[in-house]
Scaffold this motif. Structure first.
Motif, PDB file in Angstrom:
ATOM      1  N   GLY A  48      75.323  28.268  17.367  1.00  0.00           N
ATOM      2  CA  GLY A  48      76.358  29.284  17.473  1.00  0.00           C
ATOM      3  C   GLY A  48      77.772  28.781  17.547  1.00  0.00           C
ATOM      4  N   LYS A  49      78.038  27.576  17.057  1.00  0.00           N
ATOM      5  CA  LYS A  49      79.346  26.969  17.275  1.00  0.00           C
ATOM      6  C   LYS A  49      80.329  27.183  16.125  1.00  0.00           C
ATOM      7  CE  LYS A  49      77.161  23.504  20.187  1.00  0.00           C
ATOM      8  NZ  LYS A  49      76.475  22.206  20.188  1.00  0.00           N
TER       9      LYS A  49
ATOM     10  N   ASP B  60      72.890  21.763  14.090  1.00  0.00           N
ATOM     11  CA  ASP B  60      73.893  21.541  15.128  1.00  0.00           C
ATOM     12  C   ASP B  60      74.040  20.035  15.334  1.00  0.00           C
ATOM     13  OD1 ASP B  60      75.444  21.325  17.403  1.00  0.00           O
ATOM     14  OD2 ASP B  60      74.495  22.999  18.439  1.00  0.00           O
TER      15      ASP B  60
ATOM     16  N   ASP C 248      80.651  30.006  13.790  1.00  0.00           N
ATOM     17  CA  ASP C 248      81.239  31.336  13.744  1.00  0.00           C
ATOM     18  C   ASP C 248      80.346  32.296  14.522  1.00  0.00           C
ATOM     19  OD1 ASP C 248      82.501  33.699  13.241  1.00  0.00           O
ATOM     20  OD2 ASP C 248      82.614  33.466  11.065  1.00  0.00           O
ATOM     21  N   PRO C 249      80.545  32.378  15.844  1.00  0.00           N
ATOM     22  CA  PRO C 249      79.666  33.217  16.679  1.00  0.00           C
ATOM     23  C   PRO C 249      79.639  34.681  16.276  1.00  0.00           C
ATOM     24  CG  PRO C 249      80.984  31.735  18.028  1.00  0.00           C
ATOM     25  CD  PRO C 249      81.532  31.642  16.635  1.00  0.00           C
TER      26      PRO C 249
ATOM     27  N   THR D  92      71.972  32.041  16.814  1.00  0.00           N
ATOM     28  CA  THR D  92      71.134  31.981  18.016  1.00  0.00           C
ATOM     29  C   THR D  92      70.551  33.325  18.431  1.00  0.00           C
ATOM     30  OG1 THR D  92      73.114  32.265  19.373  1.00  0.00           O
ATOM     31  CG2 THR D  92      72.388  29.992  18.934  1.00  0.00           C
TER      32      THR D  92
ATOM     33  N   GLY E 212      75.549  35.174  16.669  1.00  0.00           N
ATOM     34  CA  GLY E 212      75.528  34.799  18.083  1.00  0.00           C
ATOM     35  C   GLY E 212      76.139  33.446  18.374  1.00  0.00           C
ATOM     36  N   GLY E 213      76.619  33.292  19.611  1.00  0.00           N
ATOM     37  CA  GLY E 213      77.286  32.073  20.046  1.00  0.00           C
ATOM     38  C   GLY E 213      76.321  31.077  20.662  1.00  0.00           C
ATOM     39  N   PRO E 214      76.865  29.970  21.202  1.00  0.00           N
ATOM     40  CA  PRO E 214      76.025  28.911  21.772  1.00  0.00           C
ATOM     41  C   PRO E 214      75.192  29.409  22.954  1.00  0.00           C
ATOM     42  CG  PRO E 214      78.286  28.149  21.452  1.00  0.00           C
ATOM     43  CD  PRO E 214      78.301  29.629  21.238  1.00  0.00           C
TER      44      PRO E 214
END
Length: 498
Positions: free
Chosen positions: A368-369, A346, A371-372, A325, A376-378
């Protein structure tokens, strides 16, 4: 009497850093077609099996095609999947052994099962144990193969793609088929030599649209005109596979019946490998940060030819998760609008969107779920559903033309002025139909983000106002030192200064 040939395709490029497993269900969801079903699907498109069939028709072979098995590059192949697909091929070889004249295989060259480091070498070893040491075996390889000594020891003929983006799969199959036919008829006595260099990959990952690398393939084609030289294959390697034999290789298939051909082949292989080593610092891509790419997208003039942004590091075609992300967040922060982002892989978000209708406004966590730490994460985003689909598309470009695939449940989610293609099944951007089929029209965009390293260029570069490349820090980042290598032989470039 017609020559009888066993053909099969078993293709996977394994990112050993990726979580999870490429299991049998993954192959079944993507491509696991048996016999005539495979021929109907791939027999007249740009695929190795089509080239095998072309060669067979020209030579009058009897062909038994066992299976075409493909899965998007991803985590290591499970033992169940490997044993099942390899078992189909080996069982057929066992059944055909007494009347078989040759075997022709479409492989990748960078398959890593969860029980060994060399899937292709393992398959070829199993076949040799069945058919004996003399039966001619020809193999096609992806340009990003990690060609191992075990592979070279178990087959006589190797032909790799010579284009990246890969647009010569069918011709590669024809070439291998012609060489196999000559070997089966006793016209040639083929063997292959290998040169290897201690690098994670060739400096430009085998790109054939940049002069330094293109010249290598031009030299390979010129060498193939030499008497006794049957095929010259340059394999750029796959940097996302942490295996002992990692590194670019040059394979030269030659005719042992021609005096001096073996020595000539060895010299050619080493010469090209030396050039690969000497050019190791000549990287053509300029890798922009997400913030730099976003600023260019915000300021790009809309004139019917969009800015194409390649999210290089999150390329599903290199086994990345396709859900990073960082670049999307940067575009939103910069206020870049009028563009599209394709895809975000996703399945959870796709399922949420499919519980609503076109036109609904939805708030959800996106991407991003997995491996953030990589990319980047969700992002919690609010947007409008523009399109809902089963994800089916049929390609019409240089790579996927005529081939039907699916992204699974798919949605177009418009947020902050950006249309995000949210998909359930992995796939890199290879063909314009991967966006057009879902209502995204590139000519109407200011910018289009594609999750791809290089293959996107075949279909998307012709419509681009400009192409830029972004390193979002995802799993396929060009900064190799961010990945924890433990199996590659050291020293190796660029992890070590050698």
């Amino acid at each position: 009497m017609a020559l009888r040939v066993l053909t099969a395709e078993f293709v996977h490029e394994s990112n050993t850093f990726k979580k999870g497993s490429t299991d049998l269900a993954t192959f079944r969801a993507e491509t696991l077609d048996l016999g005539e079903d495979a021929i109907r699907r791939f027999g007249d498109v740009n695929a190795e099996i089509a080239g095998f069939l072309d060669a067979g028709r020209a030579a009058g072979w009897e062909i038994r095609h066992v299976v075409s098995a493909h899965a998007t590059p991803g985590a290591r192949v499970s033992r169940e999947a490997f044993d099942h697909i390899a078992g189909l091929i080996c069982d057929a070889a066992r059944e055909e052994k007494d009347r078989l004249d040759g075997i022709l295989l479409g492989l990748h060259g960078a398959m890593v099962p969860d029980f060994c480091e060399d899937g292709e070498g393992e398959l070829l070893s199993r076949l040799r144990a069945i058919v004996g040491p003399e039966l001619p075996i020809a193999v096609t390889l992806d340009l990003h193969a990690i060609a191992t000594p075990a592979m070279i020891a178990k087959a006589q003929i190797f032909v790799s793609y010579k284009t990246y983006p890969h647009v010569d799969m069918r011709e590669t199959g024809r070439h291998a088929g012609r060489l196999l036919d000559a070997a089966m008829r006793g016209v040639t006595r083929p063997a292959t030599c290998r040169a290897h260099r201690p690098m994670l990959e060739e400096a430009n990952s085998g790109r054939t649209d940049v002069p330094e690398t293109a010249s290598l393939y031009a030299r390979a084609r010129a060498f193939e005109a030499t008497p006794g030289i049957l095929a010259v294959s340059i394999n750029a390697s796959f940097a996302e596979a942490d295996v002992a034999e990692a590194g670019p290789t040059v394979l030269v298939t030659h005719d042992l019946a021609v005096e001096g051909a073996a020595e000539t082949a060895r010299r050619m292989a080493e010469e090209i490998a030396d050039t690969i080593w000497e050019q190791r610092g000549s990287v053509s891509n300029t890798f922009l940060t997400p913030a730099e790419a976003a600023q260019m997208a915000r300021d790009f003039p809309a004139a019917g030819r969009p800015l194409i942004i390649a999210d290089y590091a999150d390329n599903p075609g290199a086994g990345a998760y396709g859900d990073a992300t960082a670049l999307l967040a940067a575009l939103i922060e910069a206020g870049a609008t009028g563009g599209a982002f394709a895809p975000i892989i996703d399945p959870e978000a796709a399922a949420i969107l499919h519980r609503h209708a076109v036109g609904d406004t939805v708030t959800l966590p996106l991407g991003g779920k997995v491996d953030p730490a990589f990319g980047g994460g969700p992002l919690t985003l609010t947007g409008r559903i523009e399109h809902l689909s089963d994800g089916l598309y049929t390609g019409d470009g240089p790579i996927l033309g005529g081939i039907t695939h699916t992204f699974g449940p798919t949605a177009v989610f418009r947020t902050h002025g950006i249309d995000v293609l949210v998909v359930s099944q992995p796939g890199q951007m290879l063909d314009q139909q991967q966006v057009r089929a879902f209502g995204i029209v590139p000519e109407r965009l200011t910018f289009l983000v594609v999750k791809s390293m290089q293959h996107f260029r075949a279909a998307f570069e012709p419509l681009a106002g400009k192409v830029i490349v972004c390193d979002s820090g995802a799993l396929a980042t060009p900064r190799a030192a961010l990945r924890p290598y433990i199996r590659v032989r050291r020293p190796i470039w660029p992890l070590d200064k050698i």
